[in-house]
Each structure stands twice: as C-alpha cells, then as structure tokens.
Design a protein around this motif. Sequence first.
Motif, PDB file in Angstrom:
ATOM      1  N   LYS A 264     -12.311   9.320  -6.152  1.00 11.78           N
ATOM      2  CA  LYS A 264     -13.486   9.245  -4.894  1.00 11.78           C
ATOM      3  C   LYS A 264     -14.280   8.156  -4.791  1.00 11.78           C
TER       4      LYS A 264
ATOM      5  N   ASP B 264     -16.630   4.249   2.099  1.00 14.54           N
ATOM      6  CA  ASP B 264     -15.745   3.066   3.220  1.00 14.54           C
ATOM      7  C   ASP B 264     -15.826   1.808   2.295  1.00 14.54           C
TER       8      ASP B 264
ATOM      9  N   LEU C  28     -14.873   0.774  -0.905  1.00  8.80           N
ATOM     10  CA  LEU C  28     -13.370   0.529  -0.768  1.00  8.80           C
ATOM     11  C   LEU C  28     -13.607  -1.188  -0.314  1.00  8.80           C
TER      12      LEU C  28
ATOM     13  N   GLN D 285      -7.555   2.836   5.250  1.00  8.66           N
ATOM     14  CA  GLN D 285      -6.650   3.784   4.994  1.00  8.66           C
ATOM     15  C   GLN D 285      -5.221   3.258   4.225  1.00  8.66           C
TER      16      GLN D 285
ATOM     17  N   LYS E 207      -5.270   0.226   2.659  1.00 13.26           N
ATOM     18  CA  LYS E 207      -5.742   0.492   1.475  1.00 13.26           C
ATOM     19  C   LYS E 207      -6.025   1.774   0.761  1.00 13.26           C
ATOM     20  N   CYS E 208      -6.103   2.918   0.823  1.00 17.45           N
ATOM     21  CA  CYS E 208      -6.086   4.394  -0.073  1.00 17.45           C
ATOM     22  C   CYS E 208      -4.723   4.449  -0.364  1.00 17.45           C
ATOM     23  N   TRP E 209      -3.590   4.144   0.228  1.00 19.52           N
ATOM     24  CA  TRP E 209      -2.086   5.085   0.435  1.00 19.52           C
ATOM     25  C   TRP E 209      -1.449   3.307  -1.096  1.00 19.52           C
TER      26      TRP E 209
ATOM     27  N   LEU F 165      -3.425   5.127  -4.467  1.00 25.50           N
ATOM     28  CA  LEU F 165      -2.867   5.962  -4.543  1.00 25.50           C
ATOM     29  C   LEU F 165      -1.618   5.790  -5.343  1.00 25.50           C
TER      30      LEU F 165
ATOM     31  N   LEU G 152      -6.587  11.282  -3.409  1.00 23.18           N
ATOM     32  CA  LEU G 152      -8.181  10.244  -3.050  1.00 23.18           C
ATOM     33  C   LEU G 152      -8.814  10.484  -2.354  1.00 23.18           C
TER      34      LEU G 152
ATOM     35  N   LEU H 268     -11.574   9.675   0.333  1.00 22.49           N
ATOM     36  CA  LEU H 268     -12.187   8.411   1.316  1.00 22.49           C
ATOM     37  C   LEU H 268     -13.382   9.154   1.957  1.00 22.49           C
TER      38      LEU H 268
ATOM     39  N   TYR I 168     -11.719  11.518   4.011  1.00 28.71           N
ATOM     40  CA  TYR I 168     -10.065  11.810   4.071  1.00 28.71           C
ATOM     41  C   TYR I 168     -10.095  11.990   2.683  1.00 28.71           C
TER      42      TYR I 168
ATOM     43  N   PHE J 151      -6.241  11.499   1.070  1.00 30.18           N
ATOM     44  CA  PHE J 151      -4.889  11.319   0.627  1.00 30.18           C
ATOM     45  C   PHE J 151      -4.815  11.963  -0.345  1.00 30.18           C
TER      46      PHE J 151
END
Length: 295
Positions: A175, A178, A181, A196, A198-200, A203, A211, A213, A221, A223
């Motif tokens: 968790k 922004d 991140l 997004q 960066k989250c992928w 993950l 994940l 966000l 979000y 993910f």
Amino acid sequence: MSDIVVGMGELLWDMLPEGKKLGGAPANFAYHMSQFGFDSRVVSAVGDDKLGKEILEGLQEKKLNCMIEVVPYPTGTVQVDLDEAGMPRYDIKEGVAWDNIPYTNALEGLAKNVKAVCFGSLAQRSAVSGATIGHFLDSMSADETVLKIFDINLRQGFYTPEVLCRSFEKCNILKINDEELVTVSRLFGYPGIDLQDKCWILLAKYNLKMLILTCGVNGSYVFLPGKVSFVETPKVEVADTVGAGDSFTAAFVSAILKGMPVEEAHKLAVEVSAYVCTQNGAMPLLPKSLKARLL
C-alpha cells in the motif's frame, strides 16, 4: 489458521493540537481490524514511564489485545500539527521504545499463527526493530492465503532503499500513496511519468498479490495481475486525516480475509477512510452501518 491479525511497529502518543491521542499506524490498523470482528494484536514496545503505562491503559480501554514489551527507552511521541487543509505534519522523536522491539519466543509463536500482518518502513529505521519485523515475517506461514501487508508510510527521512527493497520482497500486498510512489520511483529509477505504469512495474517485479495506490482527493486504485479497480474519493467535511489511511488498510484487509470481491472490498475501504476523516483522531468508533457490511 486462526483469525489473528497483527499490526507491528511504532506505538506512541500523537501530540495533537487538542491533546495527546494513542497512535501509530500498527495500533490504528489493529483497532479497526478489531471493529470488523478479528482477533487483532498490537506488537510493539513502550518505556517504563508514565506515558508507557498510559498507552497500556489506553489499549485496554479499547479492548485491544497486544504483545507489548517494556524496554529501557522512553515511550514514543510524535508532535502532530495540522495545516490549513487538515493534513498532518509530524515531528517523530528518535531513540524511543518502539525502536527497540525485541524478538522473543512468544513473538515467534505468534508469527506462526497469524492470518495477516501489517508493517511499515518507519519502525525499521532502527536495527533492533527492523530485525524483529524481518524475523516475524520470515516465521509466518508460507500459506498463500496469509497476507503480509507493507503499508510503506514514508515519514521524514526515516527510510533507506535497502529497507524498502527488503520490505517489497517480504510483502505480498503493498500500500502506497501517490507522493510515496514518486519518492520510490526516484530512489529506484523507475522510468515513465505515469503513476499506473510504475504500479504495474512494482506489482510484477516483486510478484505481489495486490498493490493499493491512494491518491487523496483523486481516488484510489487496487492493482492485481491483469486488472485494476478504481474508486473515487467521496467529498466529506474533513475534521482531520490522521489514521484515515490505516482505517482504509484495515477495512480492505478485513473484507479480503472474509472473502469479499476486491472491488467491493475497495469500496468499503474508501467509505471507512472517508468516515474516519470526518472524525477527530485515528481511532473513532465506526458506525454500525459500515461494520455490518462484514459482520
């Protein structure tokens, strides 16, 4: 596997403008998990002083189970000031009890029986508590239904790339907000400007189950491999935002552990954290209408 969940790390007094309140993300998380019917525990340390005794009394008043060691260091405090938007600013004291959480046989026994643990980066600023958290995570069951939630919680300068990388590797749910991140992306050199993307990357790189966000007023979000859930942030009258993120995590984890689909768990988490924003302090009683969604 039991229904025991653990919030592990810092335990302290938030010194708020209106007076001191029991705080620390692990206690906030455990308290809200208990409101959803889980056997939640706070794992930390306090000093052998007046503030430490008051913390233990406060946990008892809230009917929160705990595994708290008394150590020869002062009980932790954080000076919390709120800006014009009600956002907290923290001055976190160093060299305190929760920096020195010992790893005990009792703690190892607990680790083998938990369904979920939530930990952050702050309590890993010291070698002692960092090692204890690492041992605890390593001692937990390898069952894939057991959740290890890293609620990153970057505070002041109390984190290093090494601590973050080790925590990413040990968790299965991350968790992050922004702003955090952006900081992580700078530290690790992740390309691109899209959050997004960066989250992928995170993950996939760390083989995470999920994940989360959060983007403040711009929604949140979740993910998962191959899909993403988005929920808008409701507009509410904000009293303060202290503990709102911890209540989000607790509501989401509670719902997932009780078998709720991710999209519904996400909606509940957003509603719970929005309610907490309308209340003073991190541990308000939740309305029955919210708790009834899971109980």
